[in-house]
Design an enzyme around this catalytic site. Structure first.
Site, mmCIF file in Angstrom:
data_model
loop_
_atom_site.group_PDB
_atom_site.id
_atom_site.type_symbol
_atom_site.label_atom_id
_atom_site.label_comp_id
_atom_site.label_asym_id
_atom_site.label_seq_id
_atom_site.Cartn_x
_atom_site.Cartn_y
_atom_site.Cartn_z
ATOM 1 N N LYS A 89 33.547 44.122 48.837
ATOM 2 C CA LYS A 89 34.201 42.841 48.593
ATOM 3 C C LYS A 89 33.603 42.239 47.351
ATOM 4 C CE LYS A 89 36.805 39.358 49.668
ATOM 5 N NZ LYS A 89 37.395 39.508 48.309
ATOM 6 N N LYS A 125 32.596 45.081 42.716
ATOM 7 C CA LYS A 125 33.109 44.209 41.646
ATOM 8 C C LYS A 125 33.976 45.044 40.727
ATOM 9 C CE LYS A 125 32.646 39.899 40.191
ATOM 10 N NZ LYS A 125 32.300 38.693 40.956
ATOM 11 N N GLY A 164 39.300 37.018 42.752
ATOM 12 C CA GLY A 164 39.206 36.532 41.371
ATOM 13 C C GLY A 164 37.772 36.404 40.882
ATOM 14 N N ASP A 165 37.640 36.233 39.581
ATOM 15 C CA ASP A 165 36.383 35.886 38.913
ATOM 16 C C ASP A 165 36.821 35.327 37.547
ATOM 17 O OD1 ASP A 165 33.246 36.370 39.277
ATOM 18 O OD2 ASP A 165 33.673 36.827 37.196
ATOM 19 N N SER A 377 36.581 33.761 51.043
ATOM 20 C CA SER A 377 37.392 34.980 50.993
ATOM 21 C C SER A 377 37.271 35.727 52.323
ATOM 22 C CB SER A 377 36.909 35.903 49.867
ATOM 23 O OG SER A 377 37.415 35.496 48.624
HETATM 24 P P1 NDP Z 1 37.173 30.811 35.002
HETATM 25 O O1 NDP Z 1 37.772 31.911 34.229
HETATM 26 O O2 NDP Z 1 38.030 29.973 35.858
HETATM 27 O O3 NDP Z 1 36.354 29.845 34.047
HETATM 28 C C1 NDP Z 1 35.319 30.332 33.254
HETATM 29 C C2 NDP Z 1 34.757 29.178 32.428
HETATM 30 O O4 NDP Z 1 33.554 29.604 31.810
HETATM 31 C C3 NDP Z 1 35.667 28.736 31.308
HETATM 32 O O5 NDP Z 1 35.473 27.401 31.045
HETATM 33 C C4 NDP Z 1 35.192 29.617 30.143
HETATM 34 O O6 NDP Z 1 35.486 29.092 28.868
HETATM 35 C C5 NDP Z 1 33.715 29.645 30.379
HETATM 36 N N1 NDP Z 1 33.165 30.903 29.860
HETATM 37 C C6 NDP Z 1 33.460 32.150 30.280
HETATM 38 N N2 NDP Z 1 32.801 33.056 29.557
HETATM 39 C C7 NDP Z 1 32.068 32.359 28.665
HETATM 40 C C8 NDP Z 1 31.174 32.742 27.651
HETATM 41 N N3 NDP Z 1 30.891 34.018 27.413
HETATM 42 N N4 NDP Z 1 30.584 31.756 26.935
HETATM 43 C C9 NDP Z 1 30.861 30.442 27.188
HETATM 44 N N5 NDP Z 1 31.711 30.026 28.143
HETATM 45 C C10 NDP Z 1 32.302 30.977 28.869
HETATM 46 O O7 NDP Z 1 36.016 31.517 35.868
HETATM 47 P P2 NDP Z 1 35.298 30.989 37.188
HETATM 48 O O8 NDP Z 1 35.140 29.512 37.158
HETATM 49 O O9 NDP Z 1 35.940 31.625 38.347
HETATM 50 O O10 NDP Z 1 33.856 31.687 37.038
HETATM 51 C C11 NDP Z 1 32.747 31.041 36.413
HETATM 52 C C12 NDP Z 1 31.454 31.688 36.886
HETATM 53 O O11 NDP Z 1 31.356 31.576 38.312
HETATM 54 C C13 NDP Z 1 31.321 33.193 36.591
HETATM 55 O O12 NDP Z 1 29.956 33.484 36.366
HETATM 56 C C14 NDP Z 1 31.746 33.839 37.899
HETATM 57 O O13 NDP Z 1 31.214 35.128 38.054
HETATM 58 C C15 NDP Z 1 31.145 32.860 38.889
HETATM 59 N N6 NDP Z 1 31.708 32.863 40.239
HETATM 60 C C16 NDP Z 1 33.047 32.673 40.454
HETATM 61 C C17 NDP Z 1 33.543 32.655 41.743
HETATM 62 C C18 NDP Z 1 34.979 32.389 42.040
HETATM 63 O O14 NDP Z 1 35.309 32.297 43.226
HETATM 64 N N7 NDP Z 1 35.845 32.222 41.068
HETATM 65 C C19 NDP Z 1 32.656 32.898 42.896
HETATM 66 C C20 NDP Z 1 31.272 33.014 42.569
HETATM 67 C C21 NDP Z 1 30.826 33.010 41.277
HETATM 68 P P3 NDP Z 1 36.678 29.716 27.998
HETATM 69 O O15 NDP Z 1 37.939 29.275 28.689
HETATM 70 O O16 NDP Z 1 36.510 29.162 26.643
HETATM 71 O O17 NDP Z 1 36.494 31.221 28.048
HETATM 72 O O1 2IT Z 2 31.234 36.331 42.324
HETATM 73 C C1 2IT Z 2 31.903 36.124 43.366
HETATM 74 O O2 2IT Z 2 31.355 35.989 44.460
HETATM 75 C C2 2IT Z 2 33.352 36.029 43.235
HETATM 76 N N1 2IT Z 2 33.876 36.103 42.130
HETATM 77 C C3 2IT Z 2 34.205 35.867 44.465
HETATM 78 C C4 2IT Z 2 34.419 37.185 45.149
HETATM 79 C C5 2IT Z 2 35.377 37.176 46.307
HETATM 80 O O3 2IT Z 2 35.608 38.278 46.824
HETATM 81 O O4 2IT Z 2 35.889 36.124 46.699
#
Ligand code: NDP
Ligand code: 2IT
Length: 445
Positions: A89, A125, A164-165, A377
């Site tokens: 997952k 992943k 998603g991520d 999830s």
């Molecule tokens: P989104 O794609 O929704 O948003 C990502 C955000 O981070 C955007 O504002 C983006 O800016 C910025 N960003 C991404 N890459 C970079 C970079 N290299 N340098 C500067 N800014 C950056 O992603 P999420 O909010 O889902 O994910 C954000 C973080 O949270 C990640 O580390 C992800 O692995 C983690 N995460 C997400 C989960 C989820 O359920 N979605 C669960 C657990 C962890 P821009 O638009 O300019 O690229």
């Molecule tokens: O980093 C993370 O835990 C996620 N992007 C969510 C993974 C999931 O299966 O919901």
């Protein structure tokens, strides 16, 4: 050289150039030392040597056609890391920086994170170096369909359940799910983060941000304080940043920064009310840049910078890996920060983590603090299996309970292993123990 050092050296040699993977492995192995010395069976069964090697790495070509007829080729990945305690997952990341080392670091972290949730989920992943930015909906759809044309044969509700991520949200999950359903001709919970009308769970979109805030709330409780009147900095402006901001506002804190890869905004009055609504619409509907917020509300905008020089009580890095370095961490500490809750995966460099731990602030590492997303999830998978949908209150209550339990488990485990207040050691050992025991019980596979 200790055994752990030798295992780490071998990982570096066998996985050349994958520096994020090396970093994630080092952080985990280093903090497991107290558990390894207390439990000789882990060495006997070579659990560390086994756990750093993925079960399977899948890499594939993803050809797709742009609106102008030009053909593009991207690379797709799925790393199935460990399924000792449940089906693989973990999310899919679409971002131009994606390569095998990024997916392996994320898959490795996911093993321990998923274990901490208390739900039966293994670690995996995937993703691609495809950049959804600036692409039309049709281009994104064609890419997702091509990606699923290969991925479908490796996943399944009892095998591997992606989500998603970065760069993968509701739109992408929809296109991926449609293609899976068409190829397999079955309707099962093979992806999470689905739309509410077709198998999704209430609160999944909000879950990572809400969870990171609940985790911070628990850390603050240990210090006998709460969010009321606190100044909060958030980085990122995507899914995690959006719902962290919403929950912090609900709990009486004031979020003063947001960012994207172009720069950050500083609004000393807080991102709330109609300003928050504008921000959500800007990012979720128009897919615009955060600078527009500053233009619209006359807030400060700092191009090309990260928000850590702004004085705050709690920081939520919610963008990407290695976005708080030693220099940023020192500034945050010097400015009197109380707590850091990592919404992103591995946003703090090892040197930054060291500074936080030495300063004695409450530092919630990503695998504990952002586990609310994958936990919810897991709750989506449960609802799919039951063929029922729980209410918003029910899902949120379960999420809240899970985050409290993760905090308690990490806190108490740290204390048990002689590192009171160190959530890095607590989360790594607690997440690891369950998987290690399962690997021993199930024999040498
Ligand atoms: P989104 O794609 O929704 O948003 C990502 C955000 O981070 C955007 O504002 C983006 O800016 C910025 N960003 C991404 N890459 C970079 C970079 N290299 N340098 C500067 N800014 C950056 O992603 P999420 O909010 O889902 O994910 C954000 C973080 O949270 C990640 O580390 C992800 O692995 C983690 N995460 C997400 C989960 C989820 O359920 N979605 C669960 C657990 C962890 P821009 O638009 O300019 O690229
Ligand atoms: O980093 C993370 O835990 C996620 N992007 C969510 C993974 C999931 O299966 O919901």
């Amino acid at each position: 050289m200790t055994d752990v050092d030798k295992i780490y050296q071998k990982v570096v040699e066998k996985n050349p150039g994958e520096k994020e993977f090396h970093q994630a492995v080092y952080e985990v192995l280093e903090s497991l030392e107290p558990a390894i010395s207390k439990h000789p069976e882990f060495s006997k069964y070579k659990i560390l040597e086994r756990i750093v090697e993925p079960d399977r790495v899948i890499m594939f070509r993803v050809p797709w056609m742009a609106d102008n007829g030009e053909i593009h080729v991207n690379r797709g990945f799925r790393v199935q890391f460990n399924n000792a305690i449940g089906p693989y997952k973990g999310g899919l990341r679409f971002h131009p920086s994606v390569y095998l080392g990024i997916i392996k670091f994320l898959g490795f972290e996911q093993i321990f994170k998923n274990s901490l949730t208390g739900l039966p989920m293994g670690g995996g992943k995937g993703g691609s170096d495809f950049d959804p930015k600036g692409k039309s909906d049709n281009e994104v759809m064609r890419f997702c369909q091509s990606f699923m044309d290969e991925l479908f044969r490796h996943i399944g509700q009892f095998t591997d359940v992606p989500a998603g991520d970065i760069g993968v949200g509701g739109r992408e999950i929809g296109y991926l799910y449609g293609q899976y359903r068409k190829i397999r001709n079955n309707f099962t919970g093979v992806l999470t983060g689905k739309g509410l009308d077709w198998g999704g769970s209430l609160v999944r979109p909000e879950a990572t941000g809400y969870g990171a805030t609940y985790f911070a709330q628990e850390m603050l409780k240990v210090r006998n304080v709460d969010f009321k009147g606190k100044v909060i900095t958030v980085s990122g402006s995507g899914n995690v940043a959006q719902y962290t901001t919403e929950k912090v506002n609900q709990l009486g804190g004031k979020v003063v920064t947001l960012s994207d890869s172009s720069g950050f905004i500083y609004d000393p009055d807080g991102v709330s009310g109609e300003k928050y609504d504008f921000f959500l619409e800007l990012k979720q509907v128009r897919r615009g840049r955060i600078k527009e917020y500053a233009d619209k509300f006359n807030a400060d905008y700092y191009p090309g910078k990260r928000p850590w020089e702004i004085k705050c009580d709690v920081a939520f890095p919610c963008a990407t890996q290695n976005e708080i370095d030693a220099n940023d961490a020192q500034i945050l500490v010097d400015n009197g920060i109380l707590a850091v809750s990592e919404g992103a995966n591995m946003p703090t460099t090892p040197e930054g983590v060291e500074i936080f731990l030495e300063a004695g602030i409450s530092f919630g590492p990503g695998k504990a603090a952002n586990a609310g997303g994958v936990a919810t999830s897991g709750l989506e998978m449960s609802q799919n299996s039951l063929r029922l949908a729980w209410t918003r209150e029910e899902v949120d209550q379960r999420l809240h309970e899970i985050m409290k339990n993760i905090h308690k488990n990490a806190y108490e485990t740290a204390e048990k292993y002689g590192a009171k207040g160190n959530y890095v050691i607590g989360a790594n050992i607690a997440g690891f123990m369950k998987v290690a025991r399962a690997m021993i019980a199930q024999g040498l596979i």
